[in-house]
Design an enzyme around this catalytic site. Structure first.
Site, PDB file in Angstrom:
ATOM      1  N   LYS A  41      -3.521  -2.936   8.482  1.00 39.42           N
ATOM      2  CA  LYS A  41      -3.394  -4.391   8.472  1.00 39.42           C
ATOM      3  C   LYS A  41      -2.505  -4.789   7.294  1.00 39.42           C
ATOM      4  CE  LYS A  41      -5.630  -6.092  11.983  1.00 39.42           C
ATOM      5  NZ  LYS A  41      -4.841  -6.660  13.068  1.00 39.42           N
TER       6      LYS A  41
ATOM      7  N   ASP B 122       0.886  -1.166   0.000  1.00 40.48           N
ATOM      8  CA  ASP B 122       0.000   0.000   0.000  1.00 40.48           C
ATOM      9  C   ASP B 122       0.923   1.214   0.000  1.00 40.48           C
ATOM     10  OD1 ASP B 122      -1.561   2.167   0.696  1.00 40.48           O
ATOM     11  OD2 ASP B 122      -2.740   1.086   2.200  1.00 40.48           O
TER      12      ASP B 122
ATOM     13  N   TYR C 111       1.078   0.799  15.066  1.00 43.03           N
ATOM     14  CA  TYR C 111      -0.002   0.490  14.135  1.00 43.03           C
ATOM     15  C   TYR C 111       0.245   1.118  12.771  1.00 43.03           C
ATOM     16  CZ  TYR C 111      -4.446   0.400  11.810  1.00 43.03           C
ATOM     17  OH  TYR C 111      -5.415   0.213  10.867  1.00 43.03           O
TER      18      TYR C 111
HETATM   19  C1  F6R Z   1      -7.457  -0.395   7.869  1.00 45.00           C
HETATM   20  C2  F6R Z   1      -7.257   0.933   7.307  1.00 45.00           C
HETATM   21  C3  F6R Z   1      -8.264   1.983   7.577  1.00 45.00           C
HETATM   22  C4  F6R Z   1      -7.688   3.080   8.453  1.00 45.00           C
HETATM   23  C5  F6R Z   1      -8.735   4.163   8.778  1.00 45.00           C
HETATM   24  C6  F6R Z   1      -8.143   5.337   9.550  1.00 45.00           C
HETATM   25  O1  F6R Z   1      -6.420  -1.251   7.509  1.00 45.00           O
HETATM   26  O2  F6R Z   1      -6.275   1.189   6.640  1.00 45.00           O
HETATM   27  O3  F6R Z   1      -9.438   1.453   8.112  1.00 45.00           O
HETATM   28  O4  F6R Z   1      -7.184   2.537   9.649  1.00 45.00           O
HETATM   29  O5  F6R Z   1      -9.297   4.669   7.591  1.00 45.00           O
HETATM   30  O6  F6R Z   1      -7.080   5.834   8.828  1.00 45.00           O
HETATM   31  P1  F6R Z   1      -6.296   7.174   9.198  1.00 45.00           P
HETATM   32  O7  F6R Z   1      -5.853   7.030  10.628  1.00 45.00           O
HETATM   33  O8  F6R Z   1      -5.163   7.196   8.212  1.00 45.00           O
HETATM   34  O9  F6R Z   1      -7.260   8.303   9.018  1.00 45.00           O
HETATM   35 MG    MG Z   2      -5.070  -2.334   2.105  1.00 44.40          MG
HETATM   36 MG    MG Z   3      -4.190   2.137   3.002  1.00 40.83          MG
END
Ligand code: F6R
Ligand code: MG
Ligand code: MG
Length: 372
Positions: free
Chosen positions: A233, A13, A230
């Site tokens: 995933k 990603d 974190y």
């Molecule tokens: C799960 C994922 C999303 C982000 C969520 C918050 O793997 O990538 O669910 O965790 O959109 O993202 P931020 O903290 O970047 O706003």
């Molecule tokens: Mg992804």
């Molecule tokens: Mg992403």
């Protein structure tokens, strides 16, 4: 140089369009440019660039074996180039997210990208399926891989076909300790299940037929364990070989007719159903999900990926036969969503350690008083 063929699926990603939603077509264009150049230079034999949600997927064939530094460097440099030329330029969301290392150091494993590689001697005909998932983790393959290679209620060939009847060997990695164990099914099935039922810790990395024929390989990286924090995933990938003494294509796909519950979804912090979808639906929306899986079918022929329409593979879940699984996934999604921030929708405390929740809990620590 080996006469064997290696299929390498390397993904990352490196930023996406409109949130953690979908890879931008320009990112895929630049990736194709990089891989076309490598093909012309003779490093790889063939390639296919695609996406699953916000993950850019490089599917390549070559004759250099698994964990080859040149192939890994090609993938790393491709991700860097896509990030520099597109993700940063368009200010795509979370640009460069999975590029955790400062510089390439011989193998992309442990640097952020996910890797599944399988080297094998081509049979008379070699159909393969490449599975790619978004908003979940490598342990998500445990249940379907077990069903494909060890469950006779899924795979009729385990009972009927003498060449499958002797069973399969599973390599299981303990991602916390960095150690692995090989277990043979059906003999050690209960031991295997004792591990696989904890998918956040024990993940299948390889499967061989009883006689050593390579059958499947899955990515195993846990970004949070690499980064110590974190970072979303790990959105895993998996390669499965099909037919003629291995599970049939339909036995492989059958394992996904049940949308089992996996960890991931919103903020990598929730359980949700794994929904099998076509590439056109491989984009996470509702609550950043629900987690999705796509399956692309290829023939591997004389070291190259052969598609159905030109380079295009078969989009195997683009089929009404999986409508029921999708409908069930939507039902399960509704049921789980109604739990809001409660378990079992939200992950348990062990898994939440690798999210941002501990930061919130830390703030409350000093406010607890002795209960009288
Ligand atoms: C799960 C994922 C999303 C982000 C969520 C918050 O793997 O990538 O669910 O965790 O959109 O993202 P931020 O903290 O970047 O706003
Ligand atoms: Mg992804
Ligand atoms: Mg992403």
């Amino acid at each position: 140089m080996s006469v064997k063929t290696t299929v390498s699926v390397i993904k990352a990603d490196v930023g996406s369009f409109c949130g953690h939603h979908i890879v931008h077509p320009k990112q895929m264009e630049v990736a194709r440019e990089c891989l076309e150049k490598a093909k012309k230079e003779g490093l790889i034999n063939s390639y296919y660039v695609t996406h699953c949600g916000d993950d850019l997927q490089l599917i390549m064939t070559h004759n250099r074996g698994e964990s080859d530094p040149k192939i890994h460097e090609l993938a790393w440099n491709t991700f860097i180039e896509v990030n520099e030329r597109v993700s940063k330029e368009l200010k795509l969301y979370a640009a460069g997210q999975d590029l955790l290392a400062e510089a390439f150091s011989g193998n992309v494993r442990g640097m952020g990208p996910g890797v599944a590689e399988l080297e094998f001697e081509e049979r008379r005909s070699d159909p393969i399926v490449v599975f790619m998932a978004d908003k979940t983790e490598p342990g998500a393959w445990n249940l379907p891989l077990f069903r494909i290679f060890a469950d006779p209620f899924n795979t009729a060939g385990l009972v009927i076909d003498p060449s499958l009847h002797e069973g399969f060997v599973f390599e299981v990695l303990d991602v916390m300790e960095g150690v692995s164990v090989k277990l043979k099914c059906p003999e050690e099935m209960y031991d295997l299940l004792a591990l696989l039922g904890t998918p956040g810790r024990y993940v299948i990395s390889k499967v061989w037929r009883h006689d050593g024929l390579p059958a499947a390989a899955a990515s195993v990286s846990r970004l949070s364990l690499i980064a110590g924090r974190y970072v979303g995933k790990d959105d895993p990938v998996c390669i499965v070989r099909a037919q003629h003494g291995l599970p049939a294509l339909g036995e492989i796909l059958e394992a996904f007719a049940f949308p089992h519950s996996v960890a991931g979804w919103m903020r990598g912090s929730h359980h949700g159903p794994m929904m099998p979808v076509s590439i056109k639906d491989a984009k996470c929306t509702r609550f950043d999900g629900p987690p999705r899986v796509v399956a692309l079918g290829f023939q591997v022929t004389n070291g190259k990926l052969v598609g159905l329409y030109g380079d295009e593979p078969a989009d195997l879940f683009d089929d009404p036969a999986f409508d029921k699984a999708r409908a069930m996934a939507n039902e399960i999604a509704d049921y789980l969503r109604r739990h809001g921030p409660f378990m079992p929708h939200r992950l348990g405390p062990d898994e939440m350690e690798y999210t941002t929740l501990p930061q919130v809990l830390a703030k409350l620590k000093d406010r607890f008083e002795k209960a009288t």
